[in-house]
Write an enzyme that holds these catalytic residues in place. Structure first.
Site, PDB file in Angstrom:
ATOM      1  N   LEU A  67     -24.604  -1.528  -3.477  1.00 25.79           N
ATOM      2  CA  LEU A  67     -24.486  -2.782  -2.793  1.00 25.79           C
ATOM      3  C   LEU A  67     -24.626  -3.916  -4.034  1.00 25.79           C
ATOM      4  O   LEU A  67     -25.400  -3.648  -4.993  1.00 25.79           O
ATOM      5  CB  LEU A  67     -25.540  -2.937  -1.783  1.00 25.79           C
ATOM      6  N   ASP A  68     -23.747  -4.891  -3.931  1.00 25.33           N
ATOM      7  CA  ASP A  68     -24.066  -5.991  -4.528  1.00 25.33           C
ATOM      8  C   ASP A  68     -25.345  -6.562  -4.510  1.00 25.33           C
ATOM      9  O   ASP A  68     -26.276  -6.458  -3.743  1.00 25.33           O
ATOM     10  CB  ASP A  68     -23.237  -7.128  -3.972  1.00 25.33           C
ATOM     11  N   LEU A  69     -25.887  -7.253  -5.755  1.00 21.23           N
ATOM     12  CA  LEU A  69     -27.190  -7.828  -5.914  1.00 21.23           C
ATOM     13  C   LEU A  69     -27.560  -8.712  -4.918  1.00 21.23           C
ATOM     14  O   LEU A  69     -28.887  -8.224  -4.449  1.00 21.23           O
ATOM     15  CB  LEU A  69     -27.056  -8.715  -7.211  1.00 21.23           C
ATOM     16  N   ARG A 168     -16.736 -10.265   0.629  1.00 26.68           N
ATOM     17  CA  ARG A 168     -17.028 -11.570   0.360  1.00 26.68           C
ATOM     18  C   ARG A 168     -15.499 -12.237   0.111  1.00 26.68           C
ATOM     19  O   ARG A 168     -15.325 -13.442   0.614  1.00 26.68           O
ATOM     20  CB  ARG A 168     -17.706 -11.768  -0.838  1.00 26.68           C
TER      21      ARG A 168
END
Length: 222
Positions: A67-69, A168
């Protein structure tokens, strides 16, 4: 175009213990908090990550997906080499099922729809991604409105593919960036939240031992 290198960021990972949803001899399922890297980053001071925290609690735990930061939510890790291979193939062959919750800026007019736009890394501005019909890889997202609020819309997002920053960029392409997004939101949309309001709400997999279909849920924190 001049390459100025990756967009810099200050890494301040959250403290506190990992929230564990499930653990057995083959798999570990946890809730990754917003602000924690999935794997160690390049450069000094970026060693703290889910990939280093999890094995301290559960021997052999290894990252299968990321998962993204700035994204929180459900992640599954493997605890054996066979489980790692099995889970890796599930993600590669799209045998998993994932649902995300996002709050986006503005009022989304339609009740549901899809975004089918190819993505490629925006190299001079990495880690940002961009839509590119010439060199991008196919990216498909199904979406549905949960609730329309004062200046925002709560969305249920189901990615069919798993490209970097897919949700996003796809929400941005609709004209509704996810609020609090440090990479893609601007002005009021950025200021509307102290964090990226994107959360991996549930994950469905086949258990590596026996193939039982299991769904794990992490309640949305926003």
């Amino acid at each position: 175009m001049e390459d100025n290198g990756p967009i810099p960021f200050t890494y301040m990972p959250p403290e506190g213990p990992l929230q564990v949803l499930h653990a057995d001899h083959e798999i570990l399922v946890v809730v990754k908090p917003c602000g924690l890297l999935s794997v160690t980053g390049r450069g000094e001071g970026r060693e703290d990550a889910l990939a280093t925290r999890a094995p301290q609690l559960f021997k052999g735990a290894r990252i299968v997906h990321r998962l993204d930061l700035d994204t929180s939510g459900v992640m599954v890790l493997a605890r054996t080499a066979e489980a790692h291979r099995h889970l890796g193939l599930q993600f590669e062959r799209r045998h998993t099922d994932k649902t995300y919750i996002a709050r986006v800026w503005g009022t989304v007019a339609e009740d549901l729809g899809e975004v089918d736009l190819p993505l490629v890394v925006d190299w001079p501005n990495r880690p940002k991604q961009k839509i590119c019909h010439e060199t991008g890889r196919r990216a498909l997202t199904n979406w549905e409105v949960i609730a329309r609020e004062d200046k925002t819309t709560l969305m249920r997002l189901k990615p069919v593919t798993g490209r970097s920053h897919q949700l996003r960029v796809h929400m941005l392409s609709l004209g509704h960036p996810i609020i609090g997004d440090p990479l893609y939101a601007e002005g009021e949309a950025l200021a509307a939240s102290a964090r990226l309001q994107l959360h991996a709400y549930d994950l469905t997999i086949h258990h590596p031992s026996g193939g039982e279909r299991l769904t794990f849920v992490a309640e949305c924190p926003f």
